[in-house]
Design a protein around this motif. Structure first.
Motif, PDB file in Angstrom:
ATOM      1  N   SER A  53       0.837  -1.198   0.000  1.00 50.06           N
ATOM      2  CA  SER A  53       0.000   0.000   0.000  1.00 50.06           C
ATOM      3  C   SER A  53       0.867   1.242   0.000  1.00 50.06           C
ATOM      4  O   SER A  53       2.014   1.227   0.443  1.00 50.06           O
ATOM      5  CB  SER A  53      -0.928   0.006   1.216  1.00 50.06           C
ATOM      6  OG  SER A  53      -0.160   0.077   2.414  1.00 50.06           O
ATOM      7  N   MET A  59      -8.798   0.383  -3.729  1.00 54.96           N
ATOM      8  CA  MET A  59      -8.760   1.645  -2.995  1.00 54.96           C
ATOM      9  C   MET A  59     -10.036   1.769  -2.190  1.00 54.96           C
ATOM     10  O   MET A  59     -11.137   1.681  -2.752  1.00 54.96           O
ATOM     11  CB  MET A  59      -8.600   2.827  -3.960  1.00 54.96           C
ATOM     12  CG  MET A  59      -8.459   4.172  -3.258  1.00 54.96           C
ATOM     13  SD  MET A  59      -7.922   5.511  -4.354  1.00 54.96           S
ATOM     14  CE  MET A  59      -9.262   5.523  -5.541  1.00 54.96           C
ATOM     15  N   ASN A  77      -4.345   6.887  -2.999  1.00 56.32           N
ATOM     16  CA  ASN A  77      -3.840   5.989  -1.964  1.00 56.32           C
ATOM     17  C   ASN A  77      -4.453   4.614  -2.224  1.00 56.32           C
ATOM     18  O   ASN A  77      -5.673   4.453  -2.109  1.00 56.32           O
ATOM     19  CB  ASN A  77      -4.230   6.490  -0.574  1.00 56.32           C
ATOM     20  CG  ASN A  77      -3.365   7.641  -0.113  1.00 56.32           C
ATOM     21  OD1 ASN A  77      -2.213   7.455   0.236  1.00 56.32           O
ATOM     22  ND2 ASN A  77      -3.920   8.842  -0.136  1.00 56.32           N
ATOM     23  N   CYS A  78      -3.642   3.654  -2.557  1.00 49.78           N
ATOM     24  CA  CYS A  78      -4.183   2.381  -3.031  1.00 49.78           C
ATOM     25  C   CYS A  78      -3.366   1.204  -2.506  1.00 49.78           C
ATOM     26  O   CYS A  78      -2.296   1.368  -1.927  1.00 49.78           O
ATOM     27  CB  CYS A  78      -4.211   2.353  -4.567  1.00 49.78           C
ATOM     28  SG  CYS A  78      -2.579   2.522  -5.325  1.00 49.78           S
ATOM     29  N   GLY A  79      -3.908   0.027  -2.724  1.00 44.55           N
ATOM     30  CA  GLY A  79      -3.223  -1.217  -2.431  1.00 44.55           C
ATOM     31  C   GLY A  79      -3.071  -2.018  -3.707  1.00 44.55           C
ATOM     32  O   GLY A  79      -4.000  -2.078  -4.519  1.00 44.55           O
ATOM     33  N   CYS A  80      -1.909  -2.620  -3.904  1.00 45.67           N
ATOM     34  CA  CYS A  80      -1.629  -3.376  -5.131  1.00 45.67           C
ATOM     35  C   CYS A  80      -1.321  -4.825  -4.769  1.00 45.67           C
ATOM     36  O   CYS A  80      -0.424  -5.095  -3.956  1.00 45.67           O
ATOM     37  CB  CYS A  80      -0.454  -2.767  -5.887  1.00 45.67           C
ATOM     38  SG  CYS A  80      -0.695  -1.043  -6.349  1.00 45.67           S
TER      39      CYS A  80
END
Length: 267
Positions: A75, A107, A120-123
């Motif tokens: 993140s 997200m 702002n995200c998570g991969c």
């Protein structure tokens, strides 16, 4: 008060309301209606910041998570570019370089087709374990980032009145360097002077204890224990330094100086 601190105090919208009233569904005018009015004011008054969407994607990793049955998620805030599910990417930093594929982007618990600069995200990453990745590394397009352990930087050392140290900085001084989401011990190598006094600025070389992803223009903070001693900006990337040889040489010089002092006292 807004005008005193440099804002437009005359035209800045001020919305009266209560988030608690909106949450508890009480006093609709003070609660829900005020929240809607606040959002409308933010949309109309605050300009949309420019985003670097045309550059290769780059995200400093803030945290890592392991989702059972799915894989490892990193993140952070996408600093530039556009990242889509299925894109190849590199994980770099802490003297490590891993190649993988982004299999999903989320997200705020929503699955997205892509993440853009400012999100702002998570991969979700393919084939990597949580222990393979650390905070401070970056997720970037392969071939677009550089790791090194030595940079040239312009630094400013805080004065005592500004909360800094009361002694000068000598070469080989080792504070903690904070940059983006990572922090590491680093040696300050003075170039054309013997010392930097509190309140002065100088161009120096900074040798980090491990290879990290750095770029020209990155800002950093120098801390010693709980005290901030200075700030800086990276002006150039230099060749890697052999830190083991450097530290061995430093220890040998310190040992020789101690022996010389002992011999002088004996004499």
């Amino acid at each position: 008060m807004l005008s005193q601190y440099g804002f437009d105090g005359e035209d800045c919208p001020v919305i009266k309301g209560s988030a608690l009233a909106a949450l508890e569904d009480k006093d609709e005018k003070l609660g829900k209606e005020a929240v809607k009015e606040l959002l409308a004011a933010m949309d109309s008054y605050i300009p949309q910041p420019p985003r670097d969407l045309d550059k290769p994607f780059y995200m400093a990793i803030e945290g890592t998570f392991s989702i059972q049955g799915r894989g490892t998620v990193v993140s952070g805030k996408m600093q530039r570019g556009v990242l889509k599910a299925g894109d190849k990417c590199s994980i770099m930093g802490h003297n490590q370089h891993l190649d993988t594929v982004v299999t999903g982007v989320e997200m705020f618990k929503q699955t997205l087709d892509k993440a853009e600069a400012g999100d702002n995200c998570g991969c979700l990453l393919k084939g990597l374990k949580r222990d393979d990745i650390r905070r401070g590394q970056v997720l970037c397009k392969p071939g677009t980032a550089t790791m090194t352990n030595q940079v040239e930087a312009q630094v400013y050392i805080l004065s005592t009145e500004e909360g800094g140290r009361d002694r000068p900085i000598m070469t080989n001084y080792q504070p903690q360097m904070f940059c983006q989401t990572w922090d590491y011990p680093a040696y300050l190598l003075l170039k054309d002077r013997e010392m930097i006094m509190p309140g002065e600025d100088a161009t120096i070389n900074v040798a980090i204890k491990t290879k990290m992803v750095v770029e020209k223009g990155l800002r950093f903070t120098l801390r010693d224990g709980s005290k901030t001693i200075g700030y800086g900006v990276i002006s150039d990337l230099l060749e890697d330094m052999d830190m083991e040889a450097f530290e061995a040489q430093k220890k040998a010089a310190k040992k020789a100086a101690a022996k010389a002092k002992e011999a002088e006292a004996y004499a």
